[in-house]
Design an enzyme around this catalytic site. Structure first.
Site, PDB file in Angstrom:
ATOM      1  N   ARG A  35       0.984  -0.988  -0.026  1.00 30.44           N
ATOM      2  CA  ARG A  35       0.194   0.200   0.296  1.00 30.44           C
ATOM      3  C   ARG A  35       0.764   1.707  -0.192  1.00 30.44           C
ATOM      4  O   ARG A  35       0.477   1.816  -0.690  1.00 30.44           O
ATOM      5  CB  ARG A  35      -0.524   0.104   1.482  1.00 30.44           C
ATOM      6  CG  ARG A  35      -1.522  -1.711   1.259  1.00 30.44           C
ATOM      7  CD  ARG A  35      -2.822  -1.055   2.564  1.00 30.44           C
ATOM      8  NE  ARG A  35      -4.111  -0.015   2.451  1.00 30.44           N
ATOM      9  CZ  ARG A  35      -4.716   0.793   3.190  1.00 30.44           C
ATOM     10  NH1 ARG A  35      -5.005   0.162   4.128  1.00 30.44           N
ATOM     11  NH2 ARG A  35      -5.638   1.189   3.008  1.00 30.44           N
ATOM     12  N   CYS A  67      -1.291   5.630   9.419  1.00 31.47           N
ATOM     13  CA  CYS A  67      -1.417   4.478   8.302  1.00 31.47           C
ATOM     14  C   CYS A  67      -2.790   5.177   7.116  1.00 31.47           C
ATOM     15  O   CYS A  67      -2.488   5.469   6.772  1.00 31.47           O
ATOM     16  CB  CYS A  67      -1.734   3.580   9.119  1.00 31.47           C
ATOM     17  SG  CYS A  67      -3.356   3.390  10.757  1.00 31.47           S
TER      18      CYS A  67
END
Length: 284
Positions: free
Chosen positions: A176, A234
């Site tokens: 990611r 995050c």
């Protein structure tokens, strides 16, 4: 102030009658059945914590997928979990404490001092051969008074400039960060200047945190030492709290960017970098 409590210490507290509030924070991205998992089996006396509705404010707009709850809302929830001022609170989940760390961070930020993560979570409790309970747990209403601001946090502007003064860690999975996949947020990649440090690498194979020395070595590879200003994000500010717990175990204070990449990537004016390098290939 400790970060972790091991199973043996928790069991001793429970057996001796020391007041301990247990919070079961069963949540994993893509799995909406946390409460069902809790009902099937949880630590004796543990209250269920709904991450999406109690550890976040889903009504807030423009602040990412899991905005911080208002202090008064968190206080109502904490009282419903049975917390009083001065209580020792132990949070856990069944996924390496990646969700439970959100409760740990919020309660620390709100002013509770004796808040711990159960090292290894539910798996460690079961591995020790200890019993679990099923069904809903009813706890007496607590009386705790909570505030906000005891833990460092930054906003989107702070995240944009953080690499100029310190190290901004991206706690998401490496793919990611690199922009190879993005299962939920508007754009793929990372905040320009951020360093990849996946949360899963904080843990040993049994789901317990690495030792302080191992964590210090891990973060040293990211350029962090005792004089480094560190901030963490995050996807939505949940697993970043786990990274902050790991940094605390290693002896490094760190700030949370609550909006995280879900907020950052939703703003068209923000650039997003792709690739393995902090600067990466930057685009709109």
């Amino acid at each position: 102030m400790g970060t972790l409590m091991d199973v043996a210490t928790l069991k001793e507290r429970m057996d001796s009658g020391k007041r301990t509030v247990l919070l079961d924070v069963r949540w994993v991205l893509g799995d909406p059945h946390g409460h069902d998992h809790y009902l099937a089996g949880h630590l004796p006396g543990a209250a269920f914590v709904d991450l999406h509705h109690e550890l976040a404010d889903p009504s807030a707009e423009g602040e990412g997928r899991h905005p911080l709850p208002a202090p008064e809302a968190l206080q109502r929830s904490a009282r419903a979990w049975g917390i009083n001022d001065g209580d020792t609170v132990v949070a856990y989940d069944d996924n390496g404490n990646t969700a439970a760390a959100r409760a740990w961070w919020l309660l620390r930020d709100a002013g509770l001092e004796s808040v711990f993560l159960l090292d290894g979570g539910l798996a460690a409790w079961r591995a020790a051969g200890l019993p679990v309970e099923s069904g809903e747990q009813t706890v007496p209403e607590g009386t705790v008074s909570l505030g906000r601001g005891r833990m460092p946090a930054i906003d989107m502007a702070g995240a944009a400039a953080w690499h100029e003064q310190g190290i901004l860690l991206d706690a998401r999975a490496g793919e990611r960060y690199r922009g190879e996949i993005e299962p939920i947020d508007p754009r793929a990649g990372h905040i320009p200047g951020a360093v990849s440090a996946p949360t899963g690498e904080n843990l040993a194979a049994d789901g317990r945190f690495l030792t302080p020395a191992q964590l210090r070595s891990r973060f040293a590879e990211a350029g962090i030492d005792g004089g480094t200003a560190v901030a963490v994000y995050c996807g939505s500010g949940v697993t970043a709290a786990h990274q902050i717990a790991a940094l605390e175990i290693a002896g490094f204070p760190a700030a949370l960017y609550p909006g995280s990449f879900s907020q950052w990537s939703s703003e068209d004016a923000n650039e997003v970098a792709v690739g393995a390098a902090p600067g990466g290939s930057v685009g709109a």
